[in-house]
Motif scaffolding. Structure first.
Motif, PDB file in Angstrom:
ATOM      1  N   VAL A  59       0.834  -1.108   0.085  1.00  0.00           N
ATOM      2  CA  VAL A  59      -0.119   0.041   0.147  1.00  0.00           C
ATOM      3  C   VAL A  59       0.900   1.127  -0.023  1.00  0.00           C
ATOM      4  O   VAL A  59       0.670   2.185  -0.808  1.00  0.00           O
ATOM      5  CB  VAL A  59      -0.830   0.002   1.219  1.00  0.00           C
ATOM      6  CG1 VAL A  59      -1.616   1.179   1.394  1.00  0.00           C
ATOM      7  CG2 VAL A  59      -2.032  -1.216   1.095  1.00  0.00           C
ATOM      8  N   GLN A  60       1.917   1.310   0.770  1.00  0.00           N
ATOM      9  CA  GLN A  60       2.763   2.512   0.876  1.00  0.00           C
ATOM     10  C   GLN A  60       3.554   2.618  -0.572  1.00  0.00           C
ATOM     11  O   GLN A  60       3.687   3.828  -0.983  1.00  0.00           O
ATOM     12  CB  GLN A  60       3.948   2.128   1.703  1.00  0.00           C
ATOM     13  CG  GLN A  60       3.448   2.404   3.409  1.00  0.00           C
ATOM     14  CD  GLN A  60       4.649   1.968   4.257  1.00  0.00           C
ATOM     15  OE1 GLN A  60       5.356   0.966   4.179  1.00  0.00           O
ATOM     16  NE2 GLN A  60       4.678   2.917   5.338  1.00  0.00           N
ATOM     17  N   LEU A  61       3.912   1.584  -1.200  1.00  0.00           N
ATOM     18  CA  LEU A  61       4.421   1.537  -2.460  1.00  0.00           C
ATOM     19  C   LEU A  61       3.536   2.333  -3.717  1.00  0.00           C
ATOM     20  O   LEU A  61       4.064   2.929  -4.394  1.00  0.00           O
ATOM     21  CB  LEU A  61       5.144   0.535  -2.927  1.00  0.00           C
ATOM     22  CG  LEU A  61       5.701   0.316  -4.277  1.00  0.00           C
ATOM     23  CD1 LEU A  61       7.237   1.169  -3.929  1.00  0.00           C
ATOM     24  CD2 LEU A  61       6.497  -1.165  -4.610  1.00  0.00           C
ATOM     25  N   ALA A  62       2.357   1.646  -3.465  1.00  0.00           N
ATOM     26  CA  ALA A  62       1.386   2.210  -4.326  1.00  0.00           C
ATOM     27  C   ALA A  62       1.120   3.502  -4.250  1.00  0.00           C
ATOM     28  O   ALA A  62       0.761   4.464  -5.089  1.00  0.00           O
ATOM     29  CB  ALA A  62      -0.068   1.401  -4.164  1.00  0.00           C
ATOM     30  N   VAL A 120       1.766   9.209  -5.758  1.00  0.00           N
ATOM     31  CA  VAL A 120       2.115  10.830  -5.790  1.00  0.00           C
ATOM     32  C   VAL A 120       3.028  11.134  -6.982  1.00  0.00           C
ATOM     33  O   VAL A 120       2.573  12.317  -7.654  1.00  0.00           O
ATOM     34  CB  VAL A 120       2.967  10.897  -4.537  1.00  0.00           C
ATOM     35  CG1 VAL A 120       3.842  12.319  -4.545  1.00  0.00           C
ATOM     36  CG2 VAL A 120       2.392  10.766  -3.322  1.00  0.00           C
ATOM     37  N   LEU A 121       3.563  10.338  -7.620  1.00  0.00           N
ATOM     38  CA  LEU A 121       4.347  10.421  -8.938  1.00  0.00           C
ATOM     39  C   LEU A 121       3.316  10.771  -9.912  1.00  0.00           C
ATOM     40  O   LEU A 121       3.402  11.801 -10.679  1.00  0.00           O
ATOM     41  CB  LEU A 121       5.288   9.570  -9.403  1.00  0.00           C
ATOM     42  CG  LEU A 121       6.763   9.245  -8.511  1.00  0.00           C
ATOM     43  CD1 LEU A 121       7.257   7.891  -8.985  1.00  0.00           C
ATOM     44  CD2 LEU A 121       7.490  10.645  -8.744  1.00  0.00           C
ATOM     45  N   PRO A 137      -2.827   5.980 -17.864  1.00  0.00           N
ATOM     46  CA  PRO A 137      -1.864   6.290 -18.904  1.00  0.00           C
ATOM     47  C   PRO A 137      -1.062   7.305 -18.763  1.00  0.00           C
ATOM     48  O   PRO A 137      -1.218   8.349 -17.893  1.00  0.00           O
ATOM     49  CB  PRO A 137      -2.871   6.619 -20.092  1.00  0.00           C
ATOM     50  CG  PRO A 137      -4.117   7.251 -19.588  1.00  0.00           C
ATOM     51  CD  PRO A 137      -4.022   6.643 -18.044  1.00  0.00           C
ATOM     52  N   VAL A 138       0.204   7.290 -19.427  1.00  0.00           N
ATOM     53  CA  VAL A 138       1.206   8.351 -19.098  1.00  0.00           C
ATOM     54  C   VAL A 138       0.841   9.690 -19.460  1.00  0.00           C
ATOM     55  O   VAL A 138       1.285  10.697 -18.626  1.00  0.00           O
ATOM     56  CB  VAL A 138       2.651   7.893 -20.143  1.00  0.00           C
ATOM     57  CG1 VAL A 138       3.289   9.075 -19.865  1.00  0.00           C
ATOM     58  CG2 VAL A 138       3.061   6.481 -19.585  1.00  0.00           C
ATOM     59  N   SER A 139       0.091   9.889 -20.556  1.00  0.00           N
ATOM     60  CA  SER A 139      -0.241  11.384 -20.972  1.00  0.00           C
ATOM     61  C   SER A 139      -1.095  12.026 -19.737  1.00  0.00           C
ATOM     62  O   SER A 139      -1.038  13.181 -19.539  1.00  0.00           O
ATOM     63  CB  SER A 139      -1.244  11.176 -22.199  1.00  0.00           C
ATOM     64  OG  SER A 139      -2.446  10.668 -21.976  1.00  0.00           O
ATOM     65  N   LYS A 140      -2.075  11.172 -19.142  1.00  0.00           N
ATOM     66  CA  LYS A 140      -2.730  11.888 -17.821  1.00  0.00           C
ATOM     67  C   LYS A 140      -2.842  10.737 -16.843  1.00  0.00           C
ATOM     68  O   LYS A 140      -4.170  10.045 -16.833  1.00  0.00           O
ATOM     69  CB  LYS A 140      -3.884  12.720 -18.324  1.00  0.00           C
ATOM     70  CG  LYS A 140      -4.595  13.179 -17.130  1.00  0.00           C
ATOM     71  CD  LYS A 140      -5.899  13.996 -17.529  1.00  0.00           C
ATOM     72  CE  LYS A 140      -6.445  14.728 -16.325  1.00  0.00           C
ATOM     73  NZ  LYS A 140      -7.798  15.455 -16.790  1.00  0.00           N
ATOM     74  N   PRO A 141      -2.059  10.191 -16.128  1.00  0.00           N
ATOM     75  CA  PRO A 141      -2.258   9.068 -15.283  1.00  0.00           C
ATOM     76  C   PRO A 141      -3.591   8.959 -14.353  1.00  0.00           C
ATOM     77  O   PRO A 141      -3.836  10.250 -13.712  1.00  0.00           O
ATOM     78  CB  PRO A 141      -0.953   9.427 -14.108  1.00  0.00           C
ATOM     79  CG  PRO A 141       0.176  10.360 -15.003  1.00  0.00           C
ATOM     80  CD  PRO A 141      -0.752  10.841 -15.562  1.00  0.00           C
ATOM     81  N   LYS A 142      -4.302   7.904 -14.419  1.00  0.00           N
ATOM     82  CA  LYS A 142      -5.415   7.731 -13.750  1.00  0.00           C
ATOM     83  C   LYS A 142      -5.250   6.963 -12.813  1.00  0.00           C
ATOM     84  O   LYS A 142      -5.789   6.898 -11.676  1.00  0.00           O
ATOM     85  CB  LYS A 142      -6.545   7.445 -14.925  1.00  0.00           C
ATOM     86  CG  LYS A 142      -7.917   6.934 -13.985  1.00  0.00           C
ATOM     87  CD  LYS A 142      -8.418   8.102 -13.444  1.00  0.00           C
ATOM     88  CE  LYS A 142     -10.058   7.692 -12.857  1.00  0.00           C
ATOM     89  NZ  LYS A 142     -10.561   8.826 -11.935  1.00  0.00           N
ATOM     90  N   ILE A 143      -4.559   5.780 -12.865  1.00  0.00           N
ATOM     91  CA  ILE A 143      -4.323   4.817 -11.953  1.00  0.00           C
ATOM     92  C   ILE A 143      -2.888   4.573 -11.584  1.00  0.00           C
ATOM     93  O   ILE A 143      -1.989   4.549 -12.411  1.00  0.00           O
ATOM     94  CB  ILE A 143      -5.173   3.276 -12.427  1.00  0.00           C
ATOM     95  CG1 ILE A 143      -4.416   2.782 -13.675  1.00  0.00           C
ATOM     96  CG2 ILE A 143      -6.724   3.350 -12.501  1.00  0.00           C
ATOM     97  CD1 ILE A 143      -4.957   1.556 -13.984  1.00  0.00           C
ATOM     98  N   ALA A 144      -2.629   4.341 -10.424  1.00  0.00           N
ATOM     99  CA  ALA A 144      -1.205   3.613  -9.986  1.00  0.00           C
ATOM    100  C   ALA A 144      -1.681   2.374  -9.320  1.00  0.00           C
ATOM    101  O   ALA A 144      -2.556   2.102  -8.466  1.00  0.00           O
ATOM    102  CB  ALA A 144      -0.718   4.803  -8.886  1.00  0.00           C
ATOM    103  N   MET A 145      -0.847   1.230  -9.880  1.00  0.00           N
ATOM    104  CA  MET A 145      -0.817   0.137  -9.283  1.00  0.00           C
ATOM    105  C   MET A 145       0.327  -0.674  -9.079  1.00  0.00           C
ATOM    106  O   MET A 145       1.385  -0.420  -9.372  1.00  0.00           O
ATOM    107  CB  MET A 145      -1.550  -0.944 -10.533  1.00  0.00           C
ATOM    108  CG  MET A 145      -2.197  -2.230 -10.196  1.00  0.00           C
ATOM    109  SD  MET A 145      -2.624  -3.232 -11.424  1.00  0.00           S
ATOM    110  CE  MET A 145      -3.195  -2.347 -12.673  1.00  0.00           C
TER     111      MET A 145
END
Length: 578
Positions: A422-425, A430-431, A515-523
């Motif tokens: 969870v911390q890594l996600a 944040v990035l 997606p890279v152009s506008k990040p929506k999800i971090a997994m």
């Protein structure tokens, strides 16, 4: 002809008649006087005695609130059930008249042999209440009602039911037989979900059935509903993909966490192996442990983007700066730092793409300790996420003063400290949010918090662009590619420590953005101790990311951003059709 003789007439009044009437009158007067006495003078006393035998305060059972996903789909509900209890004192009085067959049936319901059940009753002699069986299925409850045994009664209760079973088990948790939360969010929000029982005054018959409701003492309050941030559709997709990978690679365990970059809401969170919370016999501690929150591991190479971010933030290098990693190894304090092969001179992007241990070690030593570690702390390492999940680990970020060069190097490529999935996600979220850190939420948010800018927008964009090369040609995470979408991520394959030394077991990660152009999800996909011949993160964790990300982006209706690939594919299809 003789004339008929008149019959003797009975006198209308005689002494005996008056005596009898007098006695009857006295009796009626006495009865009336007695009735008046009982109804007027002794009314309260007799009513009290009657009520003490038949009037009781009865608990009004209420049920827990419903747990819902973000789209209103039920994940935990309460269903009415019957439970059996006995008045041991009453049973002991009437036990000689009970048929042996009835005893046997009751013993079966109590899951005991007849002999053991009778011994159990004897030990509870003098009690007026003892549970026999809780949460009966409808068929068994009907059988108990048919038995109609003296001293055996049924009570209405509620039992928790989880429609999605194993899919959400580690996140939702479960309740005990008394309907109190014992794991997961059922435990974390127990007070909110529980509500308050009510109370009413009722009159009972000899069989303790309610025949009159006299007074409502306290109204029952239903528990509040809880709407989570997770999307059950995405959760199901992630569950299938992760379980398949854990089984395929004969791994010890696994976890997956997906966060909405724009809000910091958790869209999916699960661990493997899972269990069925609807079955009491499957709730073993080894299975109920939520690895995503509770277990911490050395993150390996997934920490390298944070080392690069620190170097860019501190200004010791630029994205185009060259780092000489030749000859593919370097010696620090008598220990070797090695790459898989000699990559020679790399720019900072190449250091991430090739996952160079030598490269990030050199970057770390260009910075002061404070500059180096600042990004790690800013993204949330070393403290829990404040999600409220029971037993959440804060990982471990304990570094001694004046640490050695090799210790600093180890941290640069993800060793010497520990984080939870969870911390890594959250760090990657944040990035993806271009340096904005928002509180992690397991509940659906009505309003998104503004958050705090902990990394510069420019550096965050640069690191994301560098991580995109990891998934591209020549990178270590090529199996994380998703058709039509640009993906940024980082693989991590970390040896696990055993008895003070690193052994042959691995913890593998893939952490990414889409997606890279506008990040929506971090997994983050985590697989612990894969036992197959494939044990690198690029082979084990990256394909899971690709599978889950592809279906999630389509479910969320995210527009493809790899336009040239989609256009080329459409042209090829057109040519084939022509």
């Amino acid at each position: 002809m003789k004339q008929a003789r008149k019959p003797n007439s009975v006198p209308l009044a005689s002494g005996r008649y008056f005596v009898l009437m007098g006695l009857l009158s006295c009796a009626f007067v006495a009865l009336f006087a007695r009735a008046v006495y009982l109804q007027v003078d002794k009314s309260e006393d007799l009513t009290g005695k009657a009520d003490s035998r038949s009037v009781r305060n009865k608990e009004i059972v209420t049920h827990r609130g419903v747990i819902l996903d973000r789209n209103g789909i039920e994940l935990a509900v309460s269903v009415p059930v019957k439970s059996v209890w006995v008045d041991v004192t009453e049973i002991m009085k009437k036990s000689p008249t009970l048929a042996e067959e009835d005893w046997n049936r009751l013993a079966v319901i109590a899951k005991k042999t007849p002999r053991v059940f009778k011994q159990w009753l004897v030990k509870r002699k003098g009690r007026q209440f003892a549970w026999v069986a809780r949460h009966l299925d409808p068929k068994t409850a009907s059988m108990v009602k048919t038995l109609d045994l003296p001293g055996v009664y049924m009570r209405d209760e509620f039992r928790r039911y989880y429609p999605s079973a194993e899919i959400t088990a580690h996140l939702i948790g479960f309740t005990d037989v008394d309907d109190r939360g014992r794991e997961g969010l059922e435990k974390a929000y127990d007070d909110l979900l529980s509500g308050e029982t009510g109370e009413e005054k009722v009159r009972l018959d000899l069989q303790r059935r309610v025949i009159e409701q006299q007074e409502l003492i306290k109204e029952a309050e239903k528990g509040q509903d809880l709407q989570l941030s997770i999307d059950s559709r995405i959760q199901a997709i992630a569950y299938k993909a992760l379980k398949t990978a854990v089984l395929k690679h004969r791994a010890r365990s696994g976890a997956l966490v997906m966060i909405d970059v724009e809000t910091s809401e958790v869209l999916a969170l699960l661990s493997q192996p899972s269990y069925n919370p609807n079955r009491f016999d499957s709730r073993h501690s080894k299975l109920t442990r939520n690895s995503a929150f509770v277990d911490s591991f050395e993150p390996g190479s997934t920490a390298k983007p944070l080392t690069v971010a620190s170097a860019l933030e501190s200004g010791v290098v630029k994205a185009s700066s060259k780092i000489n990693t030749a000859p593919g190894r370097m010696r620090l304090n008598g220990y070797w730092v090695k790459d898989g092969k000699n990559h020679g001179v790399l720019d900072v992007t190449g250091v991430l793409q090739k996952s160079s241990n030598v490269g990030v070690s050199k970057l770390a030593h260009l910075m002061s300790d404070e500059e180096f570690l600042s990004t790690f702390y800013q993204v949330g390492f070393g403290v829990d996420t404040a999600s409220g999940f029971p037993g959440e680990s804060s990982g471990r970020m304990n570094f001694r003063e004046n640490w050695s060069d090799i210790e600093k190097a180890n941290v640069s490529f993800g060793y010497g400290f520990m984080v939870t999935p969870v911390q890594l996600a959250q760090a990657y979220a944040v990035l993806g949010a271009y340096g904005i850190k928002r509180p992690l939420s397991l509940l659906k948010l009505d309003q998104v918090e503004q958050g705090k800018q902990v990394l510069s927008k420019k550096v965050s964009r640069q690191v994301i662009k560098m991580m995109e090369t990891v998934v591209g040609d020549g990178g270590t995470g090529q199996k994380a590619k998703v058709y039509g979408y640009r993906i940024a991520g980082k693989t991590g394959t970390a040896r696990k420590a055993d008895s003070g030394a690193y052994g042959d077991q691995y913890a593998v990660f893939f952490a990414g953005l889409a997606p890279v152009s506008k990040p929506k999800i971090a997994m983050v996909v985590f697989v612990n101790e894969p036992g197959s011949e494939e044990y690198y993160a690029g082979d084990v964790a990256a394909p899971v990311f690709a599978k889950v990300a592809a279906e999630t982006l389509r479910l969320l209706n995210i527009k493809p951003d790899q336009v040239e690939v989609v256009a080329a594919s459409d042209r090829a299809k057109g040519n084939n059709n022509g």
